[in-house]
Design a protein around this motif. Structure first.
Motif, PDB file in Angstrom:
ATOM      1  N   ILE A 182      25.719  51.490  -3.333  1.00  0.00           N
ATOM      2  CA  ILE A 182      25.905  50.856  -2.020  1.00  0.00           C
ATOM      3  C   ILE A 182      27.039  49.844  -2.085  1.00  0.00           C
ATOM      4  CG2 ILE A 182      24.832  49.300  -0.331  1.00  0.00           C
ATOM      5  CD1 ILE A 182      22.179  50.728  -0.845  1.00  0.00           C
ATOM      6  N   GLN A 183      27.070  49.033  -3.138  1.00  0.00           N
ATOM      7  CA  GLN A 183      28.155  48.057  -3.271  1.00  0.00           C
ATOM      8  C   GLN A 183      29.504  48.759  -3.420  1.00  0.00           C
ATOM      9  OE1 GLN A 183      27.132  44.474  -5.153  1.00  0.00           O
ATOM     10  NE2 GLN A 183      29.165  44.001  -5.938  1.00  0.00           N
ATOM     11  N   ALA A 184      29.496  49.975  -3.964  1.00  0.00           N
ATOM     12  CA  ALA A 184      30.737  50.742  -4.121  1.00  0.00           C
ATOM     13  C   ALA A 184      31.381  51.084  -2.784  1.00  0.00           C
ATOM     14  CB  ALA A 184      30.462  52.022  -4.901  1.00  0.00           C
ATOM     15  N   THR A 185      30.571  51.101  -1.694  1.00  0.00           N
ATOM     16  CA  THR A 185      31.117  51.453  -0.374  1.00  0.00           C
ATOM     17  C   THR A 185      31.856  50.293   0.283  1.00  0.00           C
ATOM     18  OG1 THR A 185      29.119  50.817   0.874  1.00  0.00           O
ATOM     19  CG2 THR A 185      29.189  53.050  -0.026  1.00  0.00           C
ATOM     20  N   VAL A 186      31.752  49.081  -0.304  1.00  0.00           N
ATOM     21  CA  VAL A 186      32.375  47.890   0.292  1.00  0.00           C
ATOM     22  C   VAL A 186      33.854  47.827  -0.090  1.00  0.00           C
ATOM     23  CG1 VAL A 186      32.321  45.374   0.413  1.00  0.00           C
ATOM     24  CG2 VAL A 186      30.183  46.663   0.219  1.00  0.00           C
ATOM     25  N   ALA A 187      34.692  47.557   0.906  1.00  0.00           N
ATOM     26  CA  ALA A 187      36.128  47.447   0.649  1.00  0.00           C
ATOM     27  C   ALA A 187      36.418  46.189  -0.177  1.00  0.00           C
ATOM     28  CB  ALA A 187      36.895  47.390   1.967  1.00  0.00           C
ATOM     29  N   PRO A 188      37.326  46.269  -1.138  1.00  0.00           N
ATOM     30  CA  PRO A 188      37.685  45.076  -1.925  1.00  0.00           C
ATOM     31  C   PRO A 188      38.438  44.073  -1.058  1.00  0.00           C
ATOM     32  CG  PRO A 188      39.089  46.939  -2.502  1.00  0.00           C
ATOM     33  CD  PRO A 188      38.053  47.469  -1.560  1.00  0.00           C
ATOM     34  N   PRO A 189      38.353  42.781  -1.375  1.00  0.00           N
ATOM     35  CA  PRO A 189      37.531  42.185  -2.428  1.00  0.00           C
ATOM     36  C   PRO A 189      36.058  42.174  -2.042  1.00  0.00           C
ATOM     37  CG  PRO A 189      38.617  40.458  -1.174  1.00  0.00           C
ATOM     38  CD  PRO A 189      39.147  41.753  -0.640  1.00  0.00           C
ATOM     39  N   VAL A 190      35.188  42.346  -3.016  1.00  0.00           N
ATOM     40  CA  VAL A 190      33.761  42.511  -2.729  1.00  0.00           C
ATOM     41  C   VAL A 190      32.990  41.192  -2.768  1.00  0.00           C
ATOM     42  CG1 VAL A 190      33.711  44.864  -3.591  1.00  0.00           C
ATOM     43  CG2 VAL A 190      33.260  42.989  -5.168  1.00  0.00           C
ATOM     44  N   LYS A 191      33.642  40.112  -3.165  1.00  0.00           N
ATOM     45  CA  LYS A 191      32.957  38.838  -3.401  1.00  0.00           C
ATOM     46  C   LYS A 191      32.101  38.411  -2.207  1.00  0.00           C
ATOM     47  CE  LYS A 191      33.799  34.213  -5.280  1.00  0.00           C
ATOM     48  NZ  LYS A 191      32.894  34.401  -6.416  1.00  0.00           N
ATOM     49  N   ARG A 192      30.818  38.226  -2.457  1.00  0.00           N
ATOM     50  CA  ARG A 192      29.803  37.713  -1.533  1.00  0.00           C
ATOM     51  C   ARG A 192      29.481  38.645  -0.367  1.00  0.00           C
ATOM     52  NH1 ARG A 192      30.675  31.117  -1.160  1.00  0.00           N
ATOM     53  NH2 ARG A 192      30.536  30.754  -3.409  1.00  0.00           N
ATOM     54  N   LYS A 193      30.156  39.775  -0.256  1.00  0.00           N
ATOM     55  CA  LYS A 193      29.852  40.692   0.849  1.00  0.00           C
ATOM     56  C   LYS A 193      28.463  41.299   0.674  1.00  0.00           C
ATOM     57  CE  LYS A 193      34.645  41.912   1.921  1.00  0.00           C
ATOM     58  NZ  LYS A 193      35.669  42.985   1.915  1.00  0.00           N
ATOM     59  N   MET A 194      28.132  41.639  -0.577  1.00  0.00           N
ATOM     60  CA  MET A 194      26.818  42.219  -0.844  1.00  0.00           C
ATOM     61  C   MET A 194      25.709  41.216  -0.553  1.00  0.00           C
ATOM     62  SD  MET A 194      25.586  45.124  -1.861  1.00  0.00           S
ATOM     63  CE  MET A 194      24.282  45.965  -2.756  1.00  0.00           C
ATOM     64  N   LEU A 195      25.932  39.953  -0.867  1.00  0.00           N
ATOM     65  CA  LEU A 195      24.923  38.931  -0.604  1.00  0.00           C
ATOM     66  C   LEU A 195      24.639  38.828   0.893  1.00  0.00           C
ATOM     67  CD1 LEU A 195      23.069  36.689  -1.593  1.00  0.00           C
ATOM     68  CD2 LEU A 195      25.012  35.110  -1.483  1.00  0.00           C
ATOM     69  N   LYS A 196      25.686  38.888   1.717  1.00  0.00           N
ATOM     70  CA  LYS A 196      25.492  38.864   3.174  1.00  0.00           C
ATOM     71  C   LYS A 196      24.699  40.071   3.634  1.00  0.00           C
ATOM     72  CE  LYS A 196      29.776  36.346   4.223  1.00  0.00           C
ATOM     73  NZ  LYS A 196      31.103  36.432   4.897  1.00  0.00           N
ATOM     74  N   GLY A 197      25.032  41.241   3.058  1.00  0.00           N
ATOM     75  CA  GLY A 197      24.291  42.453   3.405  1.00  0.00           C
ATOM     76  C   GLY A 197      22.830  42.357   3.002  1.00  0.00           C
ATOM     77  N   LEU A 198      22.570  41.783   1.822  1.00  0.00           N
ATOM     78  CA  LEU A 198      21.190  41.596   1.374  1.00  0.00           C
ATOM     79  C   LEU A 198      20.424  40.645   2.288  1.00  0.00           C
ATOM     80  CD1 LEU A 198      21.578  41.374  -2.518  1.00  0.00           C
ATOM     81  CD2 LEU A 198      20.089  42.961  -1.289  1.00  0.00           C
ATOM     82  N   CYS A 199      21.072  39.590   2.738  1.00  0.00           N
ATOM     83  CA  CYS A 199      20.415  38.644   3.656  1.00  0.00           C
ATOM     84  C   CYS A 199      20.030  39.341   4.960  1.00  0.00           C
ATOM     85  CB  CYS A 199      21.322  37.451   3.928  1.00  0.00           C
ATOM     86  SG  CYS A 199      21.519  36.342   2.511  1.00  0.00           S
ATOM     87  N   MET A 200      20.949  40.153   5.492  1.00  0.00           N
ATOM     88  CA  MET A 200      20.630  40.929   6.695  1.00  0.00           C
ATOM     89  C   MET A 200      19.422  41.829   6.442  1.00  0.00           C
ATOM     90  SD  MET A 200      22.630  44.153   8.414  1.00  0.00           S
ATOM     91  CE  MET A 200      24.106  43.338   9.005  1.00  0.00           C
ATOM     92  N   CYS A 201      19.460  42.540   5.318  1.00  0.00           N
ATOM     93  CA  CYS A 201      18.390  43.477   4.974  1.00  0.00           C
ATOM     94  C   CYS A 201      17.053  42.770   4.853  1.00  0.00           C
ATOM     95  CB  CYS A 201      18.742  44.199   3.677  1.00  0.00           C
ATOM     96  SG  CYS A 201      17.419  45.220   3.002  1.00  0.00           S
ATOM     97  N   TYR A 202      17.022  41.626   4.172  1.00  0.00           N
ATOM     98  CA  TYR A 202      15.745  40.973   3.908  1.00  0.00           C
ATOM     99  C   TYR A 202      15.176  40.251   5.129  1.00  0.00           C
ATOM    100  CZ  TYR A 202      14.872  42.361  -0.815  1.00  0.00           C
ATOM    101  OH  TYR A 202      14.552  43.106  -1.913  1.00  0.00           O
ATOM    102  N   ILE A 203      16.001  39.974   6.105  1.00  0.00           N
ATOM    103  CA  ILE A 203      15.454  39.508   7.397  1.00  0.00           C
ATOM    104  C   ILE A 203      14.625  40.632   8.017  1.00  0.00           C
ATOM    105  CG2 ILE A 203      16.064  38.898   9.775  1.00  0.00           C
ATOM    106  CD1 ILE A 203      18.482  37.385   8.591  1.00  0.00           C
ATOM    107  N   VAL A 204      15.163  41.846   7.964  1.00  0.00           N
ATOM    108  CA  VAL A 204      14.432  43.014   8.485  1.00  0.00           C
ATOM    109  C   VAL A 204      13.202  43.288   7.629  1.00  0.00           C
ATOM    110  CG1 VAL A 204      14.598  45.462   9.077  1.00  0.00           C
ATOM    111  CG2 VAL A 204      16.582  43.977   9.393  1.00  0.00           C
ATOM    112  N   VAL A 205      13.327  43.155   6.304  1.00  0.00           N
ATOM    113  CA  VAL A 205      12.196  43.352   5.395  1.00  0.00           C
ATOM    114  C   VAL A 205      11.034  42.442   5.758  1.00  0.00           C
ATOM    115  CG1 VAL A 205      11.410  42.904   3.024  1.00  0.00           C
ATOM    116  CG2 VAL A 205      13.456  44.254   3.404  1.00  0.00           C
ATOM    117  N   ILE A 206      11.319  41.158   5.919  1.00  0.00           N
ATOM    118  CA  ILE A 206      10.258  40.186   6.223  1.00  0.00           C
ATOM    119  C   ILE A 206       9.592  40.505   7.553  1.00  0.00           C
ATOM    120  CG2 ILE A 206       9.824  37.760   6.767  1.00  0.00           C
ATOM    121  CD1 ILE A 206      12.049  37.123   4.654  1.00  0.00           C
TER     122      ILE A 206
END
Length: 451
Positions: free
Chosen positions: A244-268
């Motif tokens: 999944i992180q491979a699909t993010v355009a470089p630079p990847v810094k902190r983009k995955m963390l933002k995506g995880l935050c979005m995801c875990y709002i839905v998870v909760i």
């Protein structure tokens, strides 16, 4: 174990850059919200509808504690995995696959003989399980329309497989971004519907009697606890974070963390509402799929309107198709690497024909297995314990410790070590519990059974 020498890394990186799988399937073009859509689809999936069933083995306090603990530990593990990937990317080695990480961090044999096979087994197991559950949901919709209908479960599995056969031809992971946004909406819809139906039934005077007693003898209770913990761990499972992180355009810094935050709002929002409302309404009578509790077994009539049953199953079927296609991507990546020519254009005849044939073959086989083995849920529990536990709980903290080498006196070293040891042990126990359940249910197994 350890990293290869830098010259070897550079050579292998150049090979990865011209690999057909990375060129055609794992395209790095996405934004952080696209990443969030992919993460949500891979984690917030219909297995969350089994959370009330897990609670029946744990009770209120242990159930909620495990749910909170699962969210905290997986968010932590996925964040560490993302940080480790970013660290290597900043040094010129962007690893696009889980097995690539294991190869470079732990050694070549770990990627080839452990992480790669486990990940493929988990991904293909998810595809088979989704085909089965999709068929069951289609059958539920059919019986709402025609209660006396004579179509069998395997026929609906084949219908779902036909839908999956079309979706599997979508060329790349990045191409799924719009489908996965729709999937995010669908998971919110069926989760809210399941919670609303549970509350509605729980408040009815003729609703099921609420009993939160944990049933069974001591042995059954112990195995039930570990089985429930494995269900919760598997529900939080992902297994494809690097892809999944491979699909993010470089630079990847902190983009995955933002995506995880979005995801875990839905998870909760989804996990907690479905688990708490379902267990509150049905207690120790909660079934493996909460939808089946909406049917009164004594009268064989639904406790909610039939149009509602049709709609909630429709939402689930549509999201199941998106989840299955997401978990096909690591398999598609391997197929492209094996059969496609990276020097030719992506949609040249040379690449389209083997792509169509290979992807179709794997979907057809998954559909046939799902139709033949409607008890695959038991086998999938074993795959979950064997696969999701190491991929999502153990390896991320091990990768972090091997990459950053924190001091053995530091808190992070010991918390990571504790997580690795605890979930390795839990994984072994969960495998034993899954095998026990398979043996226990073996006398009910029948090929192409109509369940």
């Amino acid at each position: 174990m350890g990293e290869e020498d830098k010259s070897g890394d550079r050579e292998e990186k150049r090979e990865e850059e011209v690999d057909a799988g990375s060129l055609f399937v794992l395209k790095s073009k996405g934004t952080w919200w696209h990443c969030g859509f992919h993460l949500t689809t891979s984690i917030v999936a219909p297995p969350l509808l089994s959370l009330p069933y897990a609670f029946k083995f744990l009770g209120w306090a242990a159930g909620i504690s495990c749910l909170v603990g699962g969210a905290a530990i997986t968010f932590y593990s996925y964040t560490l995995l993302s940080i480790t990937l970013e660290h290597h990317a900043s040094r010129g080695h962007r690893y696009l696959r889980f097995r690539d990480m294991a190869h470079h961090i732990l050694g070549p044999k770990w990627g080839k003989y452990y992480v790669g096979p486990i990940q493929m087994a988990v991904c293909y197991g998810v595809v088979i399980a989704n085909a089965l559950l999709g068929g069951q949901c289609l059958k539920a919709m059919y019986l709402v329309m025609d209660p006396n209908g004579e179509m069998k479960l395997f026929e609906f599995v084949m219908l779902f497989g036909a839908l999956l056969l079309v979706l599997a031809q979508i060329p790349s992971f990045h191409s799924l971004r719009h489908i996965n946004f729709f999937s995010l909406v669908l998971c919110l819809l069926y989760s809210a519907s399941a919670a609303a139906a549970s509350i509605y039934i729980g408040k009815k005077s003729n609703g099921p009697e609420k009993d939160y007693t944990i049933l069974g003898d001591q042995e059954t209770k112990v195995f039930g606890i570990f089985n429930a913990m494995a269900i919760i761990a598997t529900t939080y499972g992902n297994g494809i974070i690097p892809e999944i992180q491979a699909t993010v355009a470089p630079p990847v810094k902190r983009k995955m963390l933002k995506g995880l935050c979005m995801c875990y709002i839905v998870v909760i929002v989804t996990f907690f509402t479905v688990a708490i409302s379902g267990y509150w309404a049905f207690g120790n009578k909660a079934n493996g799929l909460i939808y089946t509790n909406f049917l009164n077994p004594e009268t064989n009539h639904y406790l909610v309107p039939t149009w509602f049953i049709f709609l909630i199953n429709l939402f689930t079927v549509l999201q199941l198709s998106a989840v299955a296609v997401v978990y096909l991507q690591p398999i598609n990546d391997i197929l492209e690497s094996l059969f496609s020519d990276s020097t030719k254009k992506e949609f040249s005849i040379r690449n389209v024909v083997p792509r169509l044939a290979a992807r179709s073959f794997f979907v057809v086989v998954a559909t046939i297995v799902a139709a033949m083995l409607p008890f695959f849920g038991d086998i999938n529990s074993l795959l979950g314990a064997f696969g999701f536990m190491p991929l999502d709980f153990v390896l991320p903290v091990v990768f972090f410790n091997f990459t950053f080498k924190p001091s053995k006196k530091s808190f992070i070293f010991w918390i990571n070590t504790l997580i690795a040891v605890a979930f390795s042990s839990l994984g072994v126990i969960a495998m034993v519990a899954a095998v026990r359940q398979i043996i226990k249910d073996a006398n009910t197994y029948k090929l192409f059974a109509d369940v």
